[in-house]
Design a protein around this motif. Structure first.
Motif, PDB file in Angstrom:
ATOM      1  N   TYR A  55      -5.988 -49.222  -7.261  1.00  0.00           N
ATOM      2  CA  TYR A  55      -5.866 -50.401  -6.406  1.00  0.00           C
ATOM      3  C   TYR A  55      -6.584 -50.176  -5.077  1.00  0.00           C
ATOM      4  O   TYR A  55      -7.166 -51.106  -4.502  1.00  0.00           O
ATOM      5  CB  TYR A  55      -4.388 -50.725  -6.173  1.00  0.00           C
ATOM      6  CG  TYR A  55      -3.662 -51.146  -7.424  1.00  0.00           C
ATOM      7  CD1 TYR A  55      -3.641 -52.472  -7.839  1.00  0.00           C
ATOM      8  CD2 TYR A  55      -2.999 -50.201  -8.218  1.00  0.00           C
ATOM      9  CE1 TYR A  55      -2.977 -52.860  -9.005  1.00  0.00           C
ATOM     10  CE2 TYR A  55      -2.337 -50.578  -9.375  1.00  0.00           C
ATOM     11  CZ  TYR A  55      -2.331 -51.905  -9.770  1.00  0.00           C
ATOM     12  OH  TYR A  55      -1.679 -52.277 -10.918  1.00  0.00           O
ATOM     13  N   ASP A 275       0.554 -56.420  -4.872  1.00  0.00           N
ATOM     14  CA  ASP A 275      -0.002 -56.722  -6.185  1.00  0.00           C
ATOM     15  C   ASP A 275       1.122 -56.792  -7.224  1.00  0.00           C
ATOM     16  O   ASP A 275       1.887 -55.839  -7.381  1.00  0.00           O
ATOM     17  CB  ASP A 275      -1.016 -55.650  -6.591  1.00  0.00           C
ATOM     18  CG  ASP A 275      -1.740 -55.997  -7.869  1.00  0.00           C
ATOM     19  OD1 ASP A 275      -1.136 -55.825  -8.947  1.00  0.00           O
ATOM     20  OD2 ASP A 275      -2.907 -56.429  -7.800  1.00  0.00           O
ATOM     21  N   GLU A 277       1.261 -56.562 -10.479  1.00  0.00           N
ATOM     22  CA  GLU A 277       1.245 -55.527 -11.513  1.00  0.00           C
ATOM     23  C   GLU A 277       1.675 -54.174 -10.954  1.00  0.00           C
ATOM     24  O   GLU A 277       2.373 -53.402 -11.615  1.00  0.00           O
ATOM     25  CB  GLU A 277      -0.147 -55.431 -12.138  1.00  0.00           C
ATOM     26  CG  GLU A 277      -0.500 -56.594 -13.042  1.00  0.00           C
ATOM     27  CD  GLU A 277       0.484 -56.753 -14.200  1.00  0.00           C
ATOM     28  OE1 GLU A 277       0.822 -55.724 -14.821  1.00  0.00           O
ATOM     29  OE2 GLU A 277       0.923 -57.883 -14.465  1.00  0.00           O
ATOM     30  N   LYS A 280       5.429 -54.277 -10.400  1.00  0.00           N
ATOM     31  CA  LYS A 280       6.116 -54.217 -11.681  1.00  0.00           C
ATOM     32  C   LYS A 280       6.172 -52.791 -12.207  1.00  0.00           C
ATOM     33  O   LYS A 280       7.211 -52.327 -12.700  1.00  0.00           O
ATOM     34  CB  LYS A 280       5.407 -55.132 -12.686  1.00  0.00           C
ATOM     35  CG  LYS A 280       6.069 -55.194 -14.050  1.00  0.00           C
ATOM     36  CD  LYS A 280       5.315 -56.155 -14.970  1.00  0.00           C
ATOM     37  CE  LYS A 280       5.951 -56.207 -16.349  1.00  0.00           C
ATOM     38  NZ  LYS A 280       5.196 -57.131 -17.258  1.00  0.00           N
ATOM     39  N   ARG A 281       5.057 -52.083 -12.077  1.00  0.00           N
ATOM     40  CA  ARG A 281       4.992 -50.705 -12.552  1.00  0.00           C
ATOM     41  C   ARG A 281       5.917 -49.799 -11.748  1.00  0.00           C
ATOM     42  O   ARG A 281       6.621 -48.951 -12.302  1.00  0.00           O
ATOM     43  CB  ARG A 281       3.557 -50.200 -12.468  1.00  0.00           C
ATOM     44  CG  ARG A 281       3.355 -48.807 -13.066  1.00  0.00           C
ATOM     45  CD  ARG A 281       1.899 -48.418 -13.044  1.00  0.00           C
ATOM     46  NE  ARG A 281       1.678 -47.188 -13.796  1.00  0.00           N
ATOM     47  CZ  ARG A 281       0.504 -46.577 -13.917  1.00  0.00           C
ATOM     48  NH1 ARG A 281      -0.572 -47.106 -13.345  1.00  0.00           N
ATOM     49  NH2 ARG A 281       0.392 -45.466 -14.616  1.00  0.00           N
TER      50      ARG A 281
END
Length: 319
Positions: A55, A275, A277, A280-281
């Motif tokens: 990222y 972000d 994603e 979520k991770r």
């Protein structure tokens, strides 16, 4: 008139160059950025850095190179932070309560105010863990063993004056259970210590329980409410033990780093943290996301310092 025009043109050209310089002086450095982790590989600080790498590349166009500088519970790295060039090419992981408690209880080679934090991005709740086949089936089992034979229960955790050390001390204060605390160089090392039978219980985090799900059991978690990943695990508060806490992690820069670069890095980490994603991770691994940008850091640190003062006195009384 011609000379005046030439002079005016020179002034205009100089102004243009200054404007260009001002707009580019604090653009992200052209080259890989070194991300120093003050602990061994395998712990939460390292795992988070690895997650952030792609990222960061996407946001800045530059590679993020993770390096390790373990020692003295992180103090070896933090004491040398301001010796690096503040050009944006070096950043460092930072942890609470470490950077508050270490200077209060010893001379680690730095003071809390020497650390220029630019962003705090997550929080990992404390948890009491045992091996899957441990005879300790509950927190009460641990309390009874440690009360009947003070010091007989060996408790592992990250270095002295860390979040794990604080948890162990608060647990003792709240329950009267006296354990023998064994400090390790990082979370990864504590996991090996527990799985290898070097310790009876481990002061770890929800992230450790998520990562070692098939090998460990979590007896309780230090949150206000049960963690969504572990709905069957009680909180310490449910058990009548007033414990809510854990470790905060973020990023710091050398004190010579210009304000513009500090803010730019803060904005970059904030963008990564936002972000969907990425979040979520992180949450699936047991992290609790927080967002403390550079402009809010002074107030956040003042609040944390006040919270740790009482614990610092308790830990200091043992030394």
């Amino acid at each position: 008139m011609l000379e005046t025009t030439k002079f005016g043109n020179l002034i205009g050209a100089a102004a243009t160059m200054l404007a260009i310089s001002a707009s580019t002086a604090f653009a992200w450095p052209d080259g890989a950025v070194n991300y120093i982790i003050p602990f061994n590989a395998g712990g939460e600080s390292d795992i988070t850095a690895r997650y952030q790498q792609p990222y960061f590349k996407e946001a800045t166009g530059q590679d993020l190179i993770v390096q390790y500088l373990p020692g003295a519970g992180g103090a070896q790295a933090w004491s040398g932070l301001n010796g690096y060039n503040g050009d944006g090419m070096t950043i460092m992981g930072t942890n609470l309560p470490h950077i508050v408690l270490q200077p209060l209880l010893q001379d680690p080679g730095y003071q809390t105010d020497d650390i220029t934090n630019v962003y705090m991005f997550h929080f990992t709740p404390d948890a009491l863990l045992v091996q899957k086949d441990s005879p300790f089936q509950s927190v009460q089992d641990v309390i009874e063993a440690a009360t009947q034979n003070p010091g007989s229960v060996i408790a592992g955790g990250t270095g002295t004056n860390s979040a794990n050390h604080v948890a162990n001390q608060v647990f003792t204060n709240e329950t009267g259970a006296e354990t023998t605390y064994i400090p390790y160089s990082g979370t990864g090392a504590t996991e090996s210590g527990l799985l290898g039978g070097e310790v009876d219980v481990l002061w770890g985090y929800t992230t450790v329980a998520a990562r070692q799900a098939d090998s460990v059991r979590m007896l309780a978690v230090a949150t206000d409410e049960r963690h969504p990943l572990f709905p069957d695990v009680p909180t310490f508060k449910e058990l009548g033990i007033d414990m809510v806490g854990g470790a905060y992690r973020g990023i710091a820069v050398p004190s010579s780093t210009p304000e513009e670069l500090r803010q730019q890095l803060s904005d970059t980490i904030g963008k990564i943290n936002a972000d969907p994603e990425f979040r979520k991770r992180m949450e699936a691994d047991g992290y609790a996301m927080i967002d403390v940008p550079y402009q809010e850091m002074a107030a956040f640190m003042a609040d944390r310092k006040a919270a740790y003062e009482k614990v610092a006195e308790q830990l200091n009384s043992q030394n």
